[in-house]
Write a protein that holds these residues in place. Structure first.
Motif, mmCIF file in Angstrom:
data_model
loop_
_atom_site.group_PDB
_atom_site.id
_atom_site.type_symbol
_atom_site.label_atom_id
_atom_site.label_comp_id
_atom_site.label_asym_id
_atom_site.label_seq_id
_atom_site.Cartn_x
_atom_site.Cartn_y
_atom_site.Cartn_z
ATOM 1 N N SER A 5 0.759 -1.227 0.250
ATOM 2 C CA SER A 5 -0.150 -0.065 0.193
ATOM 3 C C SER A 5 0.765 1.223 0.048
ATOM 4 N N ARG A 104 -10.873 11.184 9.481
ATOM 5 C CA ARG A 104 -10.053 9.959 8.852
ATOM 6 C C ARG A 104 -9.745 10.358 7.565
ATOM 7 N N SER A 107 -6.798 12.690 7.212
ATOM 8 C CA SER A 107 -5.569 12.038 7.571
ATOM 9 C C SER A 107 -4.887 11.014 6.408
ATOM 10 N N LEU A 108 -5.721 10.868 5.674
ATOM 11 C CA LEU A 108 -5.323 10.083 4.709
ATOM 12 C C LEU A 108 -4.636 10.701 3.357
ATOM 13 N N LEU B 81 -4.487 6.952 11.707
ATOM 14 C CA LEU B 81 -5.193 7.688 13.227
ATOM 15 C C LEU B 81 -6.333 6.959 13.514
ATOM 16 N N ALA B 148 -9.501 0.338 10.084
ATOM 17 C CA ALA B 148 -9.256 1.317 9.309
ATOM 18 C C ALA B 148 -8.054 2.151 9.184
ATOM 19 N N SER B 149 -7.498 2.583 10.459
ATOM 20 C CA SER B 149 -6.324 3.105 10.368
ATOM 21 C C SER B 149 -5.309 2.440 9.801
ATOM 22 N N VAL B 151 -5.143 0.077 7.510
ATOM 23 C CA VAL B 151 -5.264 -0.419 5.837
ATOM 24 C C VAL B 151 -4.126 -0.062 5.077
#
Lengths: 266, 335
Positions: A5, A104, A107-108, B81, B148-149, B151
């Motif tokens: 990833s 969320r 933060s990606l 996070l 989820a944080s 992945v």
């Protein structure tokens, strides 16, 4: 350490990434809609109620024939329902922020604007849905617009153009609202005068002067008149120009405001 | 020792409130840094700055060498996070949530689904994977949120009060998962109000209060720093608790902490132990239990800040021994 990833997140966000991320965020809105039948029922129930209320309750009294009023009022109800649906865009954004989902996303390593694009494009589908519901219900109760399929589709297109501008007001308010209650209050105080104080349900000529004046400058009047012109026949050019002008004006003011509010949260 | 997170003099104001007042901290790569402090101390604000969600008004911070403001995108490529509230979409299923993030991180559909299945299995959510998150319990949501944080396989993970409101079993499960991640080399910054949690998980601790760092060190160093040891005495007859407290006060010279069934006081000199025994014997107070033990982090926190850290702790309760305006006490990690 190399992992799959980490290898795939882009070193820099390109415009193509922005589109990709925006579309993936849009797919989320669509998944929500699909996995939440209650929302679809809600989305269809309100238009049904309004059609029933105005055509069958007020119709006869207002125009002497509910069939005549049906033809007059359906374009108005389309505009009002789609305008109401834009409130949902603000509500969804507000909930996302409130629940931390925005944090969320932010933060990606994705395009900054992806969540906004996703919210607006995803809701476009909801706008179309409420539009289709009214047209289907209208068809079932005998609405056969003289404008035909072309006129109807053109009318629908005009409503969507206006909705895509109007929704930025709600994006902005959804971003700055402190509580869901304030947002609800904005919705009531803004949308009721706009959607009722126009040519939506009665011709402004029947209103007292000051109200008729408000209706004449109300963007909802321009949109409704355009849709009526396209579906039922009548002048289109004038109200359509006003619709475009209003849509542009709203977008020019609220798009940057929304983006600024969004960036400041970022 | 290399640092995965380095923050220097972070300041953040919200209107007239100064949420961060010059916070500096360092998290060593592959270790757990516990950020400890009461509600409103500035923990979450610090995490938000370090996770690129807000920019500091002054000071700077780097994650794996990348500046959180200038190179925010690079930082985001490396962090995960998990906030205080489970930030997952309740209308979607657990699997859909994870796939969505995988897709956003650039994984093609099949790979995103594979990664989601992998994480669901790891977090004991496989059976619930296709259910809407709305139907999940609190513990399940937190696990999904943590999943989820992860992945994007971050090398730095922020856990902002990950177990607040969880039952002890779910908390234990989450701790286990954090330990596994650290074993895999992930650096974790953990904020918590639960001192027990910091004691269990953190290699290093930063204590924050009113937006300032008031102490740093390993859990043991912090405990040593405060009075060294704690004398704990439990009388046979609870009615004698007050008299017992009086004796302890006389011998140790400090106001003892009187609990429901016992009295405790910090002691520097182990010689007080026999002295207390002699005095209690002379006074004819029967002792059920008498022990010297290391201070708990709760007592450390009380001594450092003048108030307890647990939720609901009165923020301006009277300071027992150390006034809160005392100059910063730093316990340096030996380098």
């Amino acid at each position: 350490m190399t992992t799959v990833s980490q290898a795939v997140t882009p070193e820099r966000i390109s415009p193509i990434n922005t589109i990709q991320h925006g579309l993936i965020a849009t797919s989320r809105s669509l998944l929500r809609l699909r996995s939440n039948p209650a929302e679809i029922i809600g989305l269809t129930f309100q238009p049904l109620m309004f059609v029933a209320l105005f055509v069958f309750v007020f119709g006869q009294a207002l125009m002497g024939s509910w069939q005549d009023y049906r033809d007059f009022v359906l374009p108005g109800i389309i505009v009002q329902m789609v305008a109401f649906a834009t409130i949902g865009t603000g509500m969804t954004l507000f909930t996302d922020i409130d629940k931390g989902i925005f944090d969320r996303f932010r933060s990606l390593p994705i395009a900054r604007s992806a969540p906004l694009i996703g919210a607006v494009l995803g809701d476009l589908v909801r706008y179309v849905l409420s539009l289709v519901v009214i047209l289907v219900v209208g068809f079932l109760i005998g609405f056969r617009p003289p404008g035909g399929v072309v006129g109807t589709l053109a009318g629908a297109g005009v409503v969507l153009i206006f909705a895509l501008a109007l929704c930025w007001i709600w994006v902005y308010l959804g971003l700055i609202a402190k509580t869901a209650m304030t947002l609800q209050m904005y919705a009531m105080t803004l949308m009721f005068p706009l959607t009722f104080g126009g040519s939506t349900f009665v011709s402004p000529e029947q209103m007292p002067d000051w109200m008729a004046w408000f209706a004449s400058v109300n963007p909802v009047t321009s949109v409704t008149d355009t849709v009526r012109g396209l579906m039922l026949g009548g002048p289109v050019a004038g109200p359509f120009a006003m619709t475009l002008l209003w849509s542009a004006a709203i977008a020019v003011v609220f798009f940057p405001l929304a983006v600024r509010a969004y960036v400041r949260r970022t | 020792m290399t640092y995965a997170i380095q923050a220097e003099g972070l300041v953040k104001n919200f209107g007239t409130t100064r949420a961060l007042d010059g916070v500096s901290l360092r998290a060593s790569a592959g270790r757990v840094l516990g950020v400890l402090g009461p509600n409103g101390a500035g923990k979450t604000t610090a995490v938000r700055v370090l996770a690129t969600l807000i920019a500091p008004d002054a000071g700077h911070a780097t994650v794996n060498g990348f500046d959180v403001v200038r190179d925010a995108h690079q930082v985001r490529r490396r962090i995960g996070l998990t906030g205080q509230y489970a930030a997952v979409d309740e209308e979607l299923s657990g699997a859909q949530n994870l796939v969505l993030i995988g897709r956003l991180l650039g994984l093609p559909g099949p790979q995103a689904r594979a990664r989601a299945a992998e994480l669901l299995a790891e977090f004991d959510l496989t059976d619930a994977g296709d259910r809407r998150v709305k139907t999940y319990s609190g513990g399940m949501r937190r696990r999904l949120d943590l999943g989820a944080s992860l992945v994007g396989r971050p090398s730095v993970l922020y856990l902002d009060e990950p177990t607040t409101g969880l039952d002890p079993r779910s908390r234990g499960q989450l701790w286990e998962m954090v330990r596994k991640l650290v074993a895999d080399g992930v650096t974790v910054l953990l904020t918590t109000q639960y001192l027990e949690e910091a004691d269990h998980l953190a290699h290093d601790i930063v204590v924050i209060d009113h937006g300032k760092v008031i102490a740093t060190g390993t859990p043991d160093q912090l405990k040593d720093r405060v009075g060294g040891q704690i004398l704990n005495v439990q009388p046979v007859m609870l009615e004698e608790l007050d008299r017992l407290a009086g004796v302890v006060r006389e011998v140790t010279g400090v106001e003892p902490n009187q609990g429901d069934t016992s009295v405790s006081a910090p002691v520097d000199d182990p010689a007080v132990l026999p002295a207390v025994v002699r005095r209690l014997d002379a006074a004819g107070i029967g002792v059920a239990e008498l022990a010297l033990r290391k201070a708990t982090l709760d007592e450390v926190f009380l001594a450092l800040t003048g108030h307890t850290a647990e939720p609901g702790g009165e923020p301006d309760a009277p300071a027992p021994s150390t006034p809160s305006e005392q100059p910063q006490q730093h316990v340096r990690t030996p380098s």
